[in-house]
Write an enzyme that holds these catalytic residues in place. Structure first.
Site, PDB file in Angstrom:
ATOM      1  CG  HIS A 226      -1.873   1.146   1.234  1.00  0.00           C
ATOM      2  ND1 HIS A 226      -1.596   2.312   1.914  1.00  0.00           N
ATOM      3  CD2 HIS A 226      -3.083   1.322   0.654  1.00  0.00           C
ATOM      4  CE1 HIS A 226      -2.608   3.162   1.751  1.00  0.00           C
ATOM      5  NE2 HIS A 226      -3.518   2.590   0.999  1.00  0.00           N
ATOM      6  CG  HIS A 268      -3.707   1.972   5.532  1.00  0.00           C
ATOM      7  ND1 HIS A 268      -4.004   1.487   4.282  1.00  0.00           N
ATOM      8  CD2 HIS A 268      -4.757   1.633   6.324  1.00  0.00           C
ATOM      9  CE1 HIS A 268      -5.176   0.878   4.295  1.00  0.00           C
ATOM     10  NE2 HIS A 268      -5.654   0.943   5.534  1.00  0.00           N
ATOM     11  CD  GLU A 283      -8.373   1.991   7.666  1.00  0.00           C
ATOM     12  OE1 GLU A 283      -9.484   2.506   7.413  1.00  0.00           O
ATOM     13  OE2 GLU A 283      -7.712   1.394   6.792  1.00  0.00           O
TER      14      GLU A 283
END
Length: 292
Positions: A226, A268, A283
């Site tokens: 990501h 993330h 998250e």
């Protein structure tokens, strides 16, 4: 390479930590995407939070050239600014912009990816705006990074390309060799190239300023990488959202991965601290701290 990882719960400030960076004050600054806020964690672990707006959905945060932190508000089409003392302000963007990635450019302005508007935007520290349309439709501009060539580079997640925009607004797109690669994070490496992640293909990519692309398959092709950040010691660190890991790639493409302690923690953004340790935003409500 060996490493130790520990998790730091954020308690009531959990709120969906998403983006993270080291501020000019040496503290960690992060976006709380779910709660619509910004948080600061000092060197001693002390935490302070600032509510922005419940529908603001802040995503990426970066140090600005003015000693403040700037961040994208994807939910309400604004670029936010917070001083190290906690004073908040914002620049309103056209409706439907959907800003995502943001970075300071070589011209002393902030550049951002207009995720929902097929554009790259520029905002000066005084709030002056410029928008540069991209030659694609539905390209989903995602992340941006200042390159080594006096330009800003960006990923087009749905157009399967990496782009370059000069300070004059001239845009060049580079199609990726792998179909459906869906690039997201991008960073300028210490090797003079741009490194990016391919969330759809389970690969890392490297592109030189003249457009030569090399791709590196991950050990776990379903890892859904990501975010990526340059390692000042060489190579890059990146997160595996689907694999629940933090990884490292050398300039030559050798890859090491490290499992996170808690399953499905949704890593993330990540950043490298001055002490060369790595912090990642999870998250689900915590930070991961990796010590190489």
């Amino acid at each position: 390479m060996s490493a130790k990882i520990r998790e730091v719960p954020l308690g009531g400030a959990g709120g969906g930590p998403y983006g993270i960076t080291v501020g000019p004050d040496g503290a960690l600054w992060l976006t709380l995407a779910h709660a619509g806020g910004i948080a600061r964690m000092g060197a001693g672990g002390e935490l302070r939070t600032w509510p922005v707006s419940p529908d603001s959905r802040p995503l990426i945060i970066t140090p600005g050239p003015d000693g403040a932190l700037w961040f994208t508000r994807s939910g309400d089409d604004r670029i936010g600014r917070i001083t190290t003392d906690g004073e908040l302000s914002a620049v309103a963007l056209p409706a439907g912009t959907g800003p995502c990635g943001i970075a300071a450019g070589p011209d002393g302005a902030l550049w951002y990816a207009a995720m929902s508007a097929d554009a790259i935007g520029r905002v000066t520290v005084d709030g002056e705006q410029t928008r540069f349309p991209l030659p694609v439709s539905g390209g989903f501009a995602s992340m941006v990074a200042a390159g080594p060539d006096e330009a800003v580079w960006f990923t087009l997640n749905q157009a399967n390309a990496v782009g370059r925009i000069g300070m004059d607004g001239d845009v060049t797109l580079h199609a990726l060799p792998t179909e459906g690669a869906a690039p997201v994070g991008i960073t300028a490496g210490v090797d003079g190239a741009l490194w990016f992640v391919e969330i759809g293909a389970g690969q890392l990519g490297r592109i030189t300023p003249d457009g030569r692309i090399t791709e590196y398959p991950l050990p776990d092709r379903s890892a859904r990488p990501h975010a990526i950040v340059a390692d000042p010691a060489g190579g890059c660190w990146y997160t595996e959202w689907g694999g629940n890991r933090i990884g490292h790639v050398t300039p030559g493409g050798a890859i090491d991965t490290y499992d996170l302690p808690t399953p499905a923690s949704e890593p993330h953004g990540l950043t490298v601290a001055p002490d060369a340790t790595v912090w990642a935003a999870l998250e689900t409500g915590a930070l991961a701290h990796l010590t190489p």
